[in-house]
Design a protein around this motif. Sequence first.
Motif, mmCIF file in Angstrom:
data_model
loop_
_atom_site.group_PDB
_atom_site.id
_atom_site.type_symbol
_atom_site.label_atom_id
_atom_site.label_comp_id
_atom_site.label_asym_id
_atom_site.label_seq_id
_atom_site.Cartn_x
_atom_site.Cartn_y
_atom_site.Cartn_z
ATOM 1 N N ILE A 1 53.062 30.750 55.082
ATOM 2 C CA ILE A 1 54.146 30.797 56.231
ATOM 3 C C ILE A 1 54.045 29.687 57.137
ATOM 4 C CG2 ILE A 1 54.195 32.196 58.205
ATOM 5 C CD1 ILE A 1 54.338 34.268 56.227
ATOM 6 N N ASP B 1 55.087 27.069 60.831
ATOM 7 C CA ASP B 1 55.873 26.167 61.463
ATOM 8 C C ASP B 1 55.921 25.424 61.554
ATOM 9 O OD1 ASP B 1 56.657 29.046 62.844
ATOM 10 O OD2 ASP B 1 54.654 28.686 63.776
ATOM 11 N N PRO C 1 55.210 21.928 58.974
ATOM 12 C CA PRO C 1 56.047 21.469 57.688
ATOM 13 C C PRO C 1 54.602 20.499 57.943
ATOM 14 C CG PRO C 1 58.123 20.952 58.876
ATOM 15 C CD PRO C 1 57.309 21.779 59.908
ATOM 16 N N ALA D 1 51.145 22.625 56.812
ATOM 17 C CA ALA D 1 51.697 23.404 55.481
ATOM 18 C C ALA D 1 51.448 22.505 54.355
ATOM 19 C CB ALA D 1 53.095 24.368 55.737
ATOM 20 N N LEU E 1 55.872 28.512 47.855
ATOM 21 C CA LEU E 1 57.030 28.807 48.499
ATOM 22 C C LEU E 1 56.631 28.634 49.780
ATOM 23 C CD1 LEU E 1 59.815 29.582 49.884
ATOM 24 C CD2 LEU E 1 58.787 31.805 49.167
ATOM 25 N N THR E 2 57.310 27.590 51.105
ATOM 26 C CA THR E 2 56.270 27.606 52.262
ATOM 27 C C THR E 2 57.508 27.722 53.402
ATOM 28 O OG1 THR E 2 56.759 25.320 52.123
ATOM 29 C CG2 THR E 2 54.971 25.084 51.723
ATOM 30 N N GLY E 3 57.347 27.930 54.547
ATOM 31 C CA GLY E 3 58.293 28.470 55.776
ATOM 32 C C GLY E 3 57.524 29.261 56.984
ATOM 33 N N SER E 4 58.438 29.415 58.038
ATOM 34 C CA SER E 4 58.479 29.504 58.765
ATOM 35 C C SER E 4 58.435 31.709 58.536
ATOM 36 C CB SER E 4 59.164 29.539 59.873
ATOM 37 O OG SER E 4 60.312 30.096 59.759
ATOM 38 N N ALA F 1 62.251 32.293 58.310
ATOM 39 C CA ALA F 1 62.487 31.621 56.844
ATOM 40 C C ALA F 1 62.368 32.603 55.679
ATOM 41 C CB ALA F 1 62.044 30.324 57.214
ATOM 42 N N ILE F 2 60.780 32.796 56.192
ATOM 43 C CA ILE F 2 60.435 33.615 54.375
ATOM 44 C C ILE F 2 61.310 35.198 55.032
ATOM 45 C CG2 ILE F 2 58.925 35.110 53.282
ATOM 46 C CD1 ILE F 2 58.210 32.143 53.027
ATOM 47 N N THR G 1 49.004 33.509 56.182
ATOM 48 C CA THR G 1 49.800 34.038 55.728
ATOM 49 C C THR G 1 50.046 35.703 55.155
ATOM 50 O OG1 THR G 1 50.365 31.907 54.755
ATOM 51 C CG2 THR G 1 51.494 33.715 53.421
#
Length: 313
Positions: A240, A242, A244, A247, A266-269, A272-273, A300
Amino acid sequence: MTDNAAPVKIGALIWNQYTDWPAMLAIGQRVDELGYDSLWTWDHLYPILADPEGPFFEGYTILAGWSQHTTGPSLGLMVGANTFRNPGLVVKQVTALDHLSGGRAVLGIGAAGFEVEHTAFGLEFGSSVGQRLDWLDESVELMHGMLREGRASARGERYHAVDARNDPAPVQEHLPILIGGVGEKKTLRTVAKYADAWNVFLVSPEEAAAKDAVLRRWCDEFGRDHTEIERTLSLGPMLIRDDPAEAEAVVARIKATNPGMEREVLTGSGAAIAELCRRYADVGFRHFIYHAPAPYDEETLERFVTEVRPAVA
């Protein structure tokens, strides 16, 4: 349960490859402090999803270690390799873990699928996936009988236990059996007969719903209430962030620690998750488990609790 009003649960699956015990102990304790519902590790003998020529800790021993340093989350293998151990021995092991942990053990089990480690350790792998699933069905029947009735015999096609006792009984009155997999003809049939929980690795929400419909049909055939079976979802390795670019840098460190790592992260804010998890919650999955490869990411771990869980709930 498939009740969409049921509480949202979260879990962490801590990878036990390319790491050390102090790091695994620290992350397990942090999972406990943050209020996670479940804590898991893999059941392999060599690294998987990375170069198998590397370090890997045996799973049940790791769970026993965590049991002495945590108090809240349930503890289990995601999932145990049925081919590694005699099923009666597994019941004795998970019962001991239940006592060590004060009633927090889960018996996670699956058919197994990593041939490299079987060959290396001289473990029978079977001639096909179908044969391993047949072994799993017979194995779980014995496990279920030993846990629910205190003693049981195997049907004898693969296993030959005769009136095997589980004494002492677990601390939990109903120690849960979790089965992983999505095979419609055999795996979900076994889930419908014996499981208290079912784990699906990340597929599309639509695919998860279709597999769930098959499980319900098997439950109808056996006269079982499908809501007795908790639906759990493995999100796979996740990060997790914000930003990119940030990340990407962290993912690079993870892949450097796990050389040859094949699984994408799997990446994202947090938002988003959470939105992704909500799509699965809408089709009945309420227990979300993400994978934590070394080096374990504290941000995370915290944001999954503070941002994702409340947003999904």
